[in-house]
Design a protein around this motif. Structure first.
Motif, PDB file in Angstrom:
ATOM      1  N   ILE A  50       0.866  -1.020  -0.073  1.00 37.26           N
ATOM      2  CA  ILE A  50       0.184  -0.168  -0.126  1.00 37.26           C
ATOM      3  C   ILE A  50       0.662   1.326  -0.220  1.00 37.26           C
ATOM      4  N   GLY A  51       1.974   0.885   0.458  1.00 32.20           N
ATOM      5  CA  GLY A  51       3.087   2.050   0.523  1.00 32.20           C
ATOM      6  C   GLY A  51       3.560   2.806   1.678  1.00 32.20           C
ATOM      7  N   LYS A  52       3.334   1.915   2.777  1.00 34.72           N
ATOM      8  CA  LYS A  52       3.930   2.202   4.211  1.00 34.72           C
ATOM      9  C   LYS A  52       5.239   2.413   4.157  1.00 34.72           C
ATOM     10  N   SER A  53       5.985   1.903   3.817  1.00 39.11           N
ATOM     11  CA  SER A  53       7.806   2.125   3.687  1.00 39.11           C
ATOM     12  C   SER A  53       7.920   3.180   2.811  1.00 39.11           C
ATOM     13  N   THR A  54       7.216   3.190   1.650  1.00 34.97           N
ATOM     14  CA  THR A  54       7.515   4.468   0.876  1.00 34.97           C
ATOM     15  C   THR A  54       7.208   5.897   1.753  1.00 34.97           C
ATOM     16  N   LEU A  55       5.860   5.902   2.358  1.00 33.94           N
ATOM     17  CA  LEU A  55       5.822   6.960   3.312  1.00 33.94           C
ATOM     18  C   LEU A  55       6.737   7.328   4.324  1.00 33.94           C
ATOM     19  N   ARG A  57       9.892   6.647   4.387  1.00 34.65           N
ATOM     20  CA  ARG A  57      11.169   6.886   3.804  1.00 34.65           C
ATOM     21  C   ARG A  57      11.042   8.553   3.250  1.00 34.65           C
ATOM     22  N   THR A  58       9.862   8.765   2.886  1.00 35.07           N
ATOM     23  CA  THR A  58       9.714  10.092   2.532  1.00 35.07           C
ATOM     24  C   THR A  58       9.615  11.228   3.551  1.00 35.07           C
ATOM     25  N   LEU A  59       9.038  10.781   4.751  1.00 38.32           N
ATOM     26  CA  LEU A  59       8.975  11.597   5.797  1.00 38.32           C
ATOM     27  C   LEU A  59      10.182  11.627   6.734  1.00 38.32           C
ATOM     28  N   ALA A  60      11.174  10.538   6.236  1.00 43.52           N
ATOM     29  CA  ALA A  60      12.448  10.781   7.052  1.00 43.52           C
ATOM     30  C   ALA A  60      13.488  11.584   6.117  1.00 43.52           C
ATOM     31  N   GLY A  61      13.213  11.977   4.800  1.00 46.33           N
ATOM     32  CA  GLY A  61      13.726  12.870   4.012  1.00 46.33           C
ATOM     33  C   GLY A  61      14.638  11.838   3.122  1.00 46.33           C
ATOM     34  N   MET A  62      14.408  10.510   3.106  1.00 42.80           N
ATOM     35  CA  MET A  62      15.348   9.666   2.441  1.00 42.80           C
ATOM     36  C   MET A  62      14.831   9.545   1.031  1.00 42.80           C
ATOM     37  N   GLN A  63      13.876  10.039   0.754  1.00 45.11           N
ATOM     38  CA  GLN A  63      12.843   9.782  -0.689  1.00 45.11           C
ATOM     39  C   GLN A  63      12.233  11.182  -1.026  1.00 45.11           C
ATOM     40  N   LYS A  64      12.240  11.585  -1.996  1.00 50.49           N
ATOM     41  CA  LYS A  64      11.764  12.739  -2.403  1.00 50.49           C
ATOM     42  C   LYS A  64      10.112  12.516  -2.659  1.00 50.49           C
ATOM     43  N   LEU A  65       9.521  13.739  -1.800  1.00 50.59           N
ATOM     44  CA  LEU A  65       8.108  13.688  -2.185  1.00 50.59           C
ATOM     45  C   LEU A  65       7.511  14.194  -3.506  1.00 50.59           C
TER      46      LEU A  65
END
Length: 264
Positions: A50-55, A57-65
């Motif tokens: 569903i995207g939990k890990s993606t969310l 990693r984004t919140l941690a600044g590891m992935q661009k929103l």
């Protein structure tokens, strides 16, 4: 006193997360809104993929929103330099550490990297913080053990201790109870709740232990294919938000008990 202690520390406004490159972007989840306060334990739940890990990693600044804003202490996350962010937010991922040949003490001490001098030597205060992290997670007796000698449950406590040693107001954990038996799953979640309450940390974790999360968390994020909901567990139950997590022909959610049952 309570009103002074509780303040908004982390926010998402109309957030969309996913994957992007120079040519295109793929949105996995959008319209995410939340506001976390200090001293809260927040659970993130949803079906696989569903995207939990993606969310996280984004919140941690590891992935661009993809779209929207993430605010830390009222300031846009993108305005923080990496070394500044490392003093505000720590993350515990499901991946094993790069070298399990380190001792527990050495691995937990790595949490002090944002504060050490250029040669990485620990000050007396750094050592004090590391000792406290070992004590808080009840792994002092394991300090000289090599990480490859530890059980999954012990290793998870070491990872949490490292995040504690980093001494950030926010801790994000991606499925910290994976591969653990029911006792250690409950132990880890109760430990996180204790750290949030006693140390005034804001702790966000993803989990498949929805029943336990409902019992132990202050707030929850519920990711569904249509929308992401954020509220207290009791409010989410009243609104029927957990009913949308899984196909009804397979799994039922009992709002009275807060538990899922398999349809026979």
């Amino acid at each position: 006193m309570e009103s002074e202690r509780k303040h908004t520390i982390f926010e998402a406004r109309n957030l969309a997360v996913g994957y992007s490159n120079k040519k295109e972007s793929e949105t996995i989840s959008e319209g995410v809104h939340f506001s976390f306060t200090s001293g809260e334990l927040i659970g993130l739940v949803g079906a696989n993929g569903i995207g939990k890990s993606t969310l996280l990693r984004t919140l941690a600044g590891m992935q661009k929103l993809i779209k929207g804003n993430i605010l830390l202490h009222g300031k846009d996350l993108k305005q923080y330099a990496p070394f500044q962010l490392a003093t505000q937010l720590s993350i515990v991922l499901t991946e094993a550490p790069a070298s399990k040949n380190l001792t527990v003490l050495e691995l937990v001490s790595l949490g002090r990297q944002p504060y050490t001098n250029w040669i990485g030597s620990l000050s007396e205060n750094d050592k004090k913080v590391v000792r406290f992290a070992l004590e808080a997670t009840e792994i002092t007796v394991l300090a000289q053990r090599k990480c490859f000698e530890l059980s999954d449950g012990q290793m998870q406590r070491v990872a949490i201790a490292r995040a504690l040693a980093q001494d950030t107001p926010i801790i994000i954990l991606d499925e910290p109870t994976t591969h653990l038996d029911i006792y250690h799953r409950a132990y880890i979640l109760k430990l996180l709740r204790k750290l949030a309450l006693e140390m005034d940390k804001t702790i966000l974790f993803s989990t498949h232990e929805i029943d336990l999360a409902i019992q132990l968390t202050d707030k929850m994020l519920v990711m569904t294919p249509q929308e992401t909901f954020f509220d207290k567990p009791c409010k989410l139950i009243e609104a029927g938000r957990f009913d949308a997590l899984f196909p009804k022909e397979t799994i039922d959610f009992d709002g009275k008990t807060g538990r899922f049952t398999i349809r026979k």
